[in-house]
Design a protein around this motif. Sequence first.
Motif, PDB file in Angstrom:
ATOM      1  N   SER A 156       0.841  -1.194   0.000  1.00 47.76           N
ATOM      2  CA  SER A 156       0.000   0.000   0.000  1.00 47.76           C
ATOM      3  C   SER A 156       0.878   1.247   0.000  1.00 47.76           C
ATOM      4  O   SER A 156       1.768   1.390   0.843  1.00 47.76           O
ATOM      5  N   GLN A 157       0.624   2.159  -0.937  1.00 48.97           N
ATOM      6  CA  GLN A 157       1.394   3.399  -0.970  1.00 48.97           C
ATOM      7  C   GLN A 157       1.172   4.223   0.298  1.00 48.97           C
ATOM      8  O   GLN A 157       2.057   4.968   0.721  1.00 48.97           O
ATOM      9  N   GLU A 158       0.016   4.069   0.910  1.00 46.78           N
ATOM     10  CA  GLU A 158      -0.316   4.847   2.107  1.00 46.78           C
ATOM     11  C   GLU A 158       0.473   4.399   3.329  1.00 46.78           C
ATOM     12  O   GLU A 158       0.688   5.179   4.257  1.00 46.78           O
ATOM     13  N   THR A 159       0.898   3.145   3.332  1.00 49.58           N
ATOM     14  CA  THR A 159       1.571   2.607   4.527  1.00 49.58           C
ATOM     15  C   THR A 159       2.962   2.056   4.207  1.00 49.58           C
ATOM     16  O   THR A 159       3.496   1.238   4.953  1.00 49.58           O
ATOM     17  N   THR A 160       3.540   2.493   3.104  1.00 47.42           N
ATOM     18  CA  THR A 160       4.904   2.105   2.742  1.00 47.42           C
ATOM     19  C   THR A 160       5.811   3.318   2.899  1.00 47.42           C
ATOM     20  O   THR A 160       5.478   4.412   2.440  1.00 47.42           O
ATOM     21  N   TYR A 161       6.936   3.119   3.552  1.00 50.46           N
ATOM     22  CA  TYR A 161       7.860   4.204   3.862  1.00 50.46           C
ATOM     23  C   TYR A 161       9.232   3.918   3.265  1.00 50.46           C
ATOM     24  O   TYR A 161       9.758   2.811   3.417  1.00 50.46           O
ATOM     25  N   TYR A 162       9.805   4.924   2.612  1.00 48.10           N
ATOM     26  CA  TYR A 162      11.211   4.831   2.202  1.00 48.10           C
ATOM     27  C   TYR A 162      12.026   5.566   3.255  1.00 48.10           C
ATOM     28  O   TYR A 162      11.819   6.767   3.492  1.00 48.10           O
ATOM     29  N   ILE A 163      12.949   4.859   3.868  1.00 50.29           N
ATOM     30  CA  ILE A 163      13.701   5.409   5.001  1.00 50.29           C
ATOM     31  C   ILE A 163      15.119   5.699   4.544  1.00 50.29           C
ATOM     32  O   ILE A 163      15.840   4.804   4.099  1.00 50.29           O
ATOM     33  N   GLY A 164      15.528   6.985   4.639  1.00 50.92           N
ATOM     34  CA  GLY A 164      16.843   7.372   4.156  1.00 50.92           C
ATOM     35  C   GLY A 164      17.456   8.510   4.945  1.00 50.92           C
ATOM     36  O   GLY A 164      16.948   8.902   6.002  1.00 50.92           O
ATOM     37  N   ASP A 165      18.551   9.042   4.405  1.00 53.16           N
ATOM     38  CA  ASP A 165      19.277  10.105   5.114  1.00 53.16           C
ATOM     39  C   ASP A 165      19.624  11.282   4.213  1.00 53.16           C
ATOM     40  O   ASP A 165      20.346  12.182   4.623  1.00 53.16           O
ATOM     41  N   ARG A 166      19.096  11.287   2.990  1.00 49.18           N
ATOM     42  CA  ARG A 166      19.447  12.348   2.062  1.00 49.18           C
ATOM     43  C   ARG A 166      18.193  12.911   1.395  1.00 49.18           C
ATOM     44  O   ARG A 166      17.155  12.244   1.328  1.00 49.18           O
ATOM     45  N   LEU A 167      18.321  14.121   0.863  1.00 51.18           N
ATOM     46  CA  LEU A 167      17.228  14.725   0.101  1.00 51.18           C
ATOM     47  C   LEU A 167      16.853  13.832  -1.079  1.00 51.18           C
ATOM     48  O   LEU A 167      15.675  13.694  -1.422  1.00 51.18           O
ATOM     49  N   LEU A 168      17.844  13.206  -1.678  1.00 46.00           N
ATOM     50  CA  LEU A 168      17.609  12.307  -2.804  1.00 46.00           C
ATOM     51  C   LEU A 168      16.637  11.189  -2.426  1.00 46.00           C
ATOM     52  O   LEU A 168      15.794  10.786  -3.241  1.00 46.00           O
ATOM     53  N   ASP A 169      16.730  10.689  -1.205  1.00 44.16           N
ATOM     54  CA  ASP A 169      15.840   9.618  -0.745  1.00 44.16           C
ATOM     55  C   ASP A 169      14.406  10.129  -0.596  1.00 44.16           C
ATOM     56  O   ASP A 169      13.447   9.456  -0.992  1.00 44.16           O
ATOM     57  N   ALA A 170      14.260  11.328  -0.032  1.00 45.15           N
ATOM     58  CA  ALA A 170      12.930  11.916   0.127  1.00 45.15           C
ATOM     59  C   ALA A 170      12.298  12.199  -1.237  1.00 45.15           C
ATOM     60  O   ALA A 170      11.092  11.977  -1.444  1.00 45.15           O
ATOM     61  N   GLU A 171      13.114  12.662  -2.185  1.00 47.86           N
ATOM     62  CA  GLU A 171      12.622  12.940  -3.534  1.00 47.86           C
ATOM     63  C   GLU A 171      12.183  11.656  -4.234  1.00 47.86           C
ATOM     64  O   GLU A 171      11.185  11.631  -4.969  1.00 47.86           O
ATOM     65  N   THR A 172      12.911  10.571  -3.995  1.00 44.14           N
ATOM     66  CA  THR A 172      12.565   9.278  -4.594  1.00 44.14           C
ATOM     67  C   THR A 172      11.230   8.778  -4.067  1.00 44.14           C
ATOM     68  O   THR A 172      10.385   8.293  -4.838  1.00 44.14           O
ATOM     69  N   ALA A 173      11.038   8.880  -2.760  1.00 45.58           N
ATOM     70  CA  ALA A 173       9.776   8.457  -2.151  1.00 45.58           C
ATOM     71  C   ALA A 173       8.605   9.255  -2.723  1.00 45.58           C
ATOM     72  O   ALA A 173       7.555   8.697  -3.072  1.00 45.58           O
ATOM     73  N   GLN A 174       8.797  10.574  -2.815  1.00 41.63           N
ATOM     74  CA  GLN A 174       7.724  11.422  -3.334  1.00 41.63           C
ATOM     75  C   GLN A 174       7.390  11.054  -4.775  1.00 41.63           C
ATOM     76  O   GLN A 174       6.218  10.991  -5.152  1.00 41.63           O
ATOM     77  N   ALA A 175       8.415  10.803  -5.577  1.00 44.58           N
ATOM     78  CA  ALA A 175       8.188  10.438  -6.979  1.00 44.58           C
ATOM     79  C   ALA A 175       7.429   9.123  -7.105  1.00 44.58           C
ATOM     80  O   ALA A 175       6.677   8.914  -8.061  1.00 44.58           O
ATOM     81  N   ALA A 176       7.630   8.233  -6.121  1.00 44.95           N
ATOM     82  CA  ALA A 176       6.971   6.926  -6.142  1.00 44.95           C
ATOM     83  C   ALA A 176       5.590   6.953  -5.489  1.00 44.95           C
ATOM     84  O   ALA A 176       4.879   5.946  -5.505  1.00 44.95           O
ATOM     85  N   GLY A 177       5.238   8.077  -4.899  1.00 44.16           N
ATOM     86  CA  GLY A 177       3.926   8.190  -4.277  1.00 44.16           C
ATOM     87  C   GLY A 177       3.802   7.504  -2.931  1.00 44.16           C
ATOM     88  O   GLY A 177       2.701   7.147  -2.493  1.00 44.16           O
ATOM     89  N   ILE A 178       4.961   7.307  -2.255  1.00 49.39           N
ATOM     90  CA  ILE A 178       4.919   6.715  -0.918  1.00 49.39           C
ATOM     91  C   ILE A 178       5.460   7.718   0.100  1.00 49.39           C
ATOM     92  O   ILE A 178       5.968   8.776  -0.262  1.00 49.39           O
TER      93      ILE A 178
END
Length: 203
Positions: free
Chosen positions: A154-176
């Motif tokens: 579920s995109q609503e309950t899946t989290y990408y956990i990282g330490d860089r802006l690149l990781d946050a941008e990736t999660a946003q692009a994937a809709g999670i």
Amino acid sequence: MNEAFIWDLDGTLLDSYDAILLGLEETYQQFDVPFHREEIKVFILRYSVKELLVQLSQAEQIPLETLNTVRAHSLREKNAHIQLMEGAREILEWGHQTGIKQFVYTHKGDNAFAILDELGISKYFVEVLTGDSGFARKPHPEAIVYLVEKYDLSQETTYYIGDRLLDAETAQAAGIKSLNLTVASSANNTHIESLLAIKEVVG
């Protein structure tokens, strides 16, 4: 629990930047190129080691394949320097005990598998995707979309956990959603002070 965690490795689960920088410094030295540690650390945190070596190859007219070979050999010797981030094993075990599906998506190469084995944490992950898995690099969402679709996450309950802006941008692009150790909280991202703080966000 329906939650799923997709983990970055370097700087998130693995305390590995010192080993990475040491390997890069040796690579630079082999080709007599000045190594500016802090500038290079800032660059690889924002972009990637791959992009750094591409630029170095172009600037110094050194074949990229040669740089990658030298750096990979040096990095393998540095595996013993890599440790788990504080709280990593505890939060992985907590996720396992609470039924959270856990994955890895990292730009790190297939060297990651040996490191995860050596640190005794391979057992926590359903699947591990590396920079050698053939997916488009971050912030392209291809790898995360693959995991979401393959495992019906579920995109609503899946989290990408990282330490860089690149990781946050990736999660946003994937809709999670994103949990990040350095990026400020926003509509899509929650800043966490430590890995153990994850329990307070999704527990």
